[in-house]
Motif scaffolding. Structure first.
Motif, PDB file in Angstrom:
ATOM      1  N   THR B  35       0.957  -1.105   0.139  1.00  0.00           N
ATOM      2  CA  THR B  35       0.154   0.172   0.021  1.00  0.00           C
ATOM      3  C   THR B  35       0.831   1.347   0.076  1.00  0.00           C
ATOM      4  O   THR B  35       0.472   2.309  -0.719  1.00  0.00           O
ATOM      5  CB  THR B  35      -0.743  -0.081   1.362  1.00  0.00           C
ATOM      6  N   TYR B 190      -5.604  -0.425 -10.556  1.00  0.00           N
ATOM      7  CA  TYR B 190      -5.810  -1.732 -10.300  1.00  0.00           C
ATOM      8  C   TYR B 190      -4.654  -2.215  -9.249  1.00  0.00           C
ATOM      9  O   TYR B 190      -5.266  -2.915  -8.060  1.00  0.00           O
ATOM     10  CB  TYR B 190      -5.659  -2.773 -11.442  1.00  0.00           C
ATOM     11  N   GLY B 193      -6.155  -0.376  -6.047  1.00  0.00           N
ATOM     12  CA  GLY B 193      -7.273  -1.306  -5.569  1.00  0.00           C
ATOM     13  C   GLY B 193      -6.900  -2.535  -4.791  1.00  0.00           C
ATOM     14  O   GLY B 193      -7.773  -3.007  -3.653  1.00  0.00           O
ATOM     15  N   ILE B 194      -6.060  -3.377  -5.264  1.00  0.00           N
ATOM     16  CA  ILE B 194      -5.743  -4.596  -4.695  1.00  0.00           C
ATOM     17  C   ILE B 194      -5.325  -4.335  -3.247  1.00  0.00           C
ATOM     18  O   ILE B 194      -5.340  -4.760  -2.276  1.00  0.00           O
ATOM     19  CB  ILE B 194      -5.033  -5.212  -5.430  1.00  0.00           C
ATOM     20  N   ALA B 197      -7.557  -2.883  -0.573  1.00  0.00           N
ATOM     21  CA  ALA B 197      -8.832  -3.720  -0.696  1.00  0.00           C
ATOM     22  C   ALA B 197      -9.093  -4.147   0.818  1.00  0.00           C
ATOM     23  O   ALA B 197     -10.447  -4.089   1.301  1.00  0.00           O
ATOM     24  CB  ALA B 197      -8.529  -5.179  -1.328  1.00  0.00           C
ATOM     25  N   ALA B 201     -12.985  -2.929   1.959  1.00  0.00           N
ATOM     26  CA  ALA B 201     -14.100  -4.011   2.513  1.00  0.00           C
ATOM     27  C   ALA B 201     -14.445  -3.812   3.911  1.00  0.00           C
ATOM     28  O   ALA B 201     -15.748  -3.794   4.025  1.00  0.00           O
ATOM     29  CB  ALA B 201     -13.366  -5.367   2.356  1.00  0.00           C
ATOM     30  N   ILE B 423     -12.401  -3.257  -7.640  1.00  0.00           N
ATOM     31  CA  ILE B 423     -11.295  -4.160  -7.343  1.00  0.00           C
ATOM     32  C   ILE B 423     -11.235  -4.393  -5.919  1.00  0.00           C
ATOM     33  O   ILE B 423     -10.935  -5.577  -5.335  1.00  0.00           O
ATOM     34  CB  ILE B 423     -10.269  -3.901  -7.984  1.00  0.00           C
ATOM     35  N   GLY B 424     -11.210  -3.058  -5.075  1.00  0.00           N
ATOM     36  CA  GLY B 424     -10.946  -3.227  -3.547  1.00  0.00           C
ATOM     37  C   GLY B 424     -12.180  -3.967  -3.079  1.00  0.00           C
ATOM     38  O   GLY B 424     -11.958  -4.690  -2.002  1.00  0.00           O
ATOM     39  N   GLY B 427     -11.697  -7.946  -4.268  1.00  0.00           N
ATOM     40  CA  GLY B 427     -10.523  -8.236  -3.659  1.00  0.00           C
ATOM     41  C   GLY B 427     -10.636  -8.598  -1.930  1.00  0.00           C
ATOM     42  O   GLY B 427     -10.379  -9.381  -1.481  1.00  0.00           O
ATOM     43  N   GLY B 428     -11.058  -7.505  -1.470  1.00  0.00           N
ATOM     44  CA  GLY B 428     -11.349  -7.403  -0.015  1.00  0.00           C
ATOM     45  C   GLY B 428     -12.104  -8.577   0.523  1.00  0.00           C
ATOM     46  O   GLY B 428     -11.999  -9.334   1.558  1.00  0.00           O
ATOM     47  N   MET B 438      -3.748 -10.922  -1.301  1.00  0.00           N
ATOM     48  CA  MET B 438      -3.212  -9.960  -2.106  1.00  0.00           C
ATOM     49  C   MET B 438      -2.358 -10.350  -3.039  1.00  0.00           C
ATOM     50  O   MET B 438      -2.252 -10.147  -4.291  1.00  0.00           O
ATOM     51  CB  MET B 438      -2.405  -8.762  -1.265  1.00  0.00           C
ATOM     52  N   GLN B 441      -4.149 -11.820  -5.777  1.00  0.00           N
ATOM     53  CA  GLN B 441      -4.751 -10.880  -6.737  1.00  0.00           C
ATOM     54  C   GLN B 441      -3.701 -10.306  -7.655  1.00  0.00           C
ATOM     55  O   GLN B 441      -4.299 -10.049  -8.733  1.00  0.00           O
ATOM     56  CB  GLN B 441      -5.454  -9.822  -5.706  1.00  0.00           C
TER      57      GLN B 441
END
Lengths: 178, 461
Positions: B35, B190, B193-194, B197, B201, B423-424, B427-428, B438, B441
């Motif tokens: 991140t 992307y 977002g991953i 995530a 979430a 995506i978040g 993926g989350g 992660m 992903q």
């Protein structure tokens, strides 16, 4: 990210609210937040970062020749804006944490040694250590703790090793009949 | 000659910047490596820093972060980042024995030793693997597919994660088709977002009444801060005096082994190496301190090796670190890219030679150690206290939300933000429910970008 913490000493104090109301506390992304503060922080963070990014975008595209560079620099300014938003909300909203300065409790140490014994199966022998580690243990005042625990472990082991077939089921530290 | 001097100075300056910034970020718990490292490295690349500077910024940042992450881990009992979760149990034992300063010092000394060893070894392994580079490049789409399936199988989700790759990849392909319809091509969105995530979430869960009740807490969280102990004079204690010869040896072995196993996840390697070393040491205190030293060493060596080896040998992001935190070294469009259609690779792989990788790698490690090691040794207690008392979790979340908005709008306007959100959220929840983590992903993203066109070409022919 959730992990249980060692219980600190002393009774936990209730949340210190400045205005007397109980805040709505939630665990989000690994730590505690207050609902209202979180919402305001997100609004503030979003507004400040997007605001700085937008301003930089407009201003830089007029000043800087290359469109590519103007775009990259406005992202840099935008990221600084994110940081500014974060600093502003840190300044406005205090952490929902109670921080206690920990004092070492001998009972705690005994407990850790007991846990280590359970985890490793044996505490091993201090006699096998290199002089470096022995010196370190003496310096930290932990040598006696491990010496006593080691003696204790040896005693238990001896008692268990005696051929007593009438021991209760739970006394099967060294195997027994299963 | 002047060009070289400028290059070295820029590399040094950016390495210093990376070390200072990430030494500070490492103190804040919950700041995952991907991140934080990925977007900032991307920024440095896009601002046009010389290739060597991009490398030193990333490497010095990663090394410094994995030293200061020991501060919240050892003193507060909360993991500084994802890699630090593997160290938490050992650190907690030492903290409750009343010697958290020992945990802290052993960890950062182990990190320093391992980081220095890992750079030349990674370069060596990369040189050994380089002859296979052309074959791997030729079959890159299939290599990525196999890597994605393998990494998925070895994640917590096992077969669920393997099967979940299908819808996940499909969603990415669908989103790309959608944005292409509006003339927008996204990549960073992307990744971000991953990377965010879990946060996205959590925030969605907080908005749903049932989930919200489950997340409700009655009290502030309690942290017990370990007391401050300083037992040396001066500013820069000798790491070889902090850890004993056996610990140095064990850390060196662990660092060497984990440099070679660059395809496995760093957290998994950290756990496994600790177990192997621990099982060979009998006395409990000796075991505890040696394992924590070696384990933090492994968090450094895996990051260095997993970034450097694929970069030098293949130029393709073929490791969990290369696919995640180090992704911008491979892929920072439009500057660095891996083009599937033409097989063209334009990133640090072809912009730096092997000796430059070795030299700048060592430079990064030395700069990071000079910044983070004495800082952690001397100010750990003050830093932990400041972060716990002053930096609210709300402000950390606000910063990341700002980052999502800025990066999203910057890359693709409103569409960018919506892609990060989609995506978040996906993926989350996949990570939370079936352990589709992660790493998987990220591999899913590469499968969508590199393998899917190859699969379509194959079936279409």
């Amino acid at each position: 990210m959730n992990q249980s913490l060692a219980k600190p000493l002393g009774a936990p104090t209730p949340p210190a609210t400045t205005d007397g109301r109980t805040p709505n506390l939630y665990e989000v992304w690994g730590d505690t937040v207050a609902g209202r503060d979180l919402m305001l922080s997100i609004l503030l963070g979003g507004a400040v970062s997007l605001g700085t990014f937008g301003l930089a975008h407009v201003a830089l595209h007029q000043v800087v020749e290359s469109v590519q560079m103007a775009k990259a620099y406005s992202m840099l300014v935008g990221i600084l804006g994110c940081l500014a938003g974060g600093v502003a909300s840190a300044w406005l909203f205090k952490p929902k944490r109670l921080v206690l300065e920990q004092v070492v409790d001998p009972a705690f140490r005994q407990q850790v040694v007991a846990e280590l014994l359970k985890e490793y199966g044996s505490l091993g022998r201090l006699e096998e250590l290199s002089p470096h580690v022995v010196a370190e243990l003496h310096e930290l005042g932990l040598y006696e703790l491990f010496r006593e625990a080691q003696a204790q472990e040896a005693l238990v082991r001896e008692a268990d090793a005696e051929p007593d077939r009438h021991l209760p089921m739970n006394a099967s530290l060294v195997g027994g009949r299963s | 000659m002047e060009g070289l001097l400028y290059e070295i100075l820029m590399a040094f300056g950016l390495g210093l910047l990376g070390a200072v910034v990430f030494a500070a970020i490492g103190l804040v718990s919950g700041t995952d490596e991907t991140t934080t490292l990925a977007p900032l490295t991307m920024l440095v690349a896009l601002l046009g820093a010389p290739p060597a500077g991009v490398l030193t910024f990333f490497l010095a940042g990663a090394v410094a972060k994995h030293m200061t992450h020991a501060v919240p881990t050892a003193l507060l009992g909360i993991p500084g980042d994802t890699a630090a979760t593997a160290l938490l149990a050992d650190a907690n034992h030492l903290r409750r024995l009343g010697v958290p300063h020992i945990a802290l010092r052993k960890m950062i000394s182990g990190a320093a030793v391992a980081a220095v060893i890992a750079v030349p070894l990674s370069v060596l392994f990369a040189v050994l693997l380089a002859p296979f580079g052309d074959v791997i490049k030729e079959f890159a789409p299939w290599v990525f597919l196999c890597a994605a399936l393998t990494i998925a199988y070895f994640s917590a989700g096992r077969w669920a994660a393997v099967l979940a790759l299908v819808p996940f990849v499909l969603v990415i392909v669908a989103l790309q088709t959608l944005t292409a319809h509006y003339g927008v091509k996204l990549a960073v969105s992307y990744f971000l977002g991953i990377a965010v995530a879990p946060l996205i979430a959590s925030l969605f869960a907080l908005l749903a009444p049932d989930e919200r009740e489950r997340m409700r807490r009655d009290e502030y969280r309690l942290f017990s801060l370990a007391p401050d102990v300083k037992s040396w004079s001066g500013y820069f204690p000798n790491p070889f005096k902090v850890i004993n010869p056996k610990q140095t040896r064990m850390t060196a072995v662990a660092a060497s082994v984990s440099s070679a196993t660059f395809v496995f996840s760093p957290v998994a390697m950290t756990v496994v190496m600790g177990e192997i070393i621990g099982s060979r040491i009998k006395q409990a205190y000796d075991r505890l301190t040696t394992v924590i030293t070696a384990r933090n060493g492994v968090t450094e060596s895996t990051y260095i090796a997993e970034a450097l080896i694929p970069l030098i040998a293949f130029g393709l992001p073929l490791s969990p670190v290369a696919a995640g935190p180090a992704a911008p070294l491979f892929n920072a469009p439009p500057r660095f890219f891996v083009d599937n259609a033409t097989g063209e690779i334009n990133n640090l792989h072809n912009l730096l030679n092997t000796y430059e990788f070795l030299g700048y790698g060592l430079l990064s490690v030395i700069v990071a150690i000079l910044v983070a090691y004495p800082f952690t040794m001397n100010f750990a207690h003050k830093a932990a206290s400041f972060v716990a008392r002053k930096v609210s979790h709300e402000s950390v979340i606000a910063t990341f939300i700002g980052l999502v908005l800025v990066i999203g709008i910057w890359e693709g306007g409103l569409l960018g933000v919506m892609v990060i959100l989609t995506i978040g959220l996906l993926g989350g929840f996949l990570a939370r429910l079936i352990g589709f983590n992660m790493g998987v992903q990220f591999m899913g993203y590469y499968t969508a970008v590199l393998s899917v066109p190859a699969i379509i070409a194959l079936t279409g022919a």
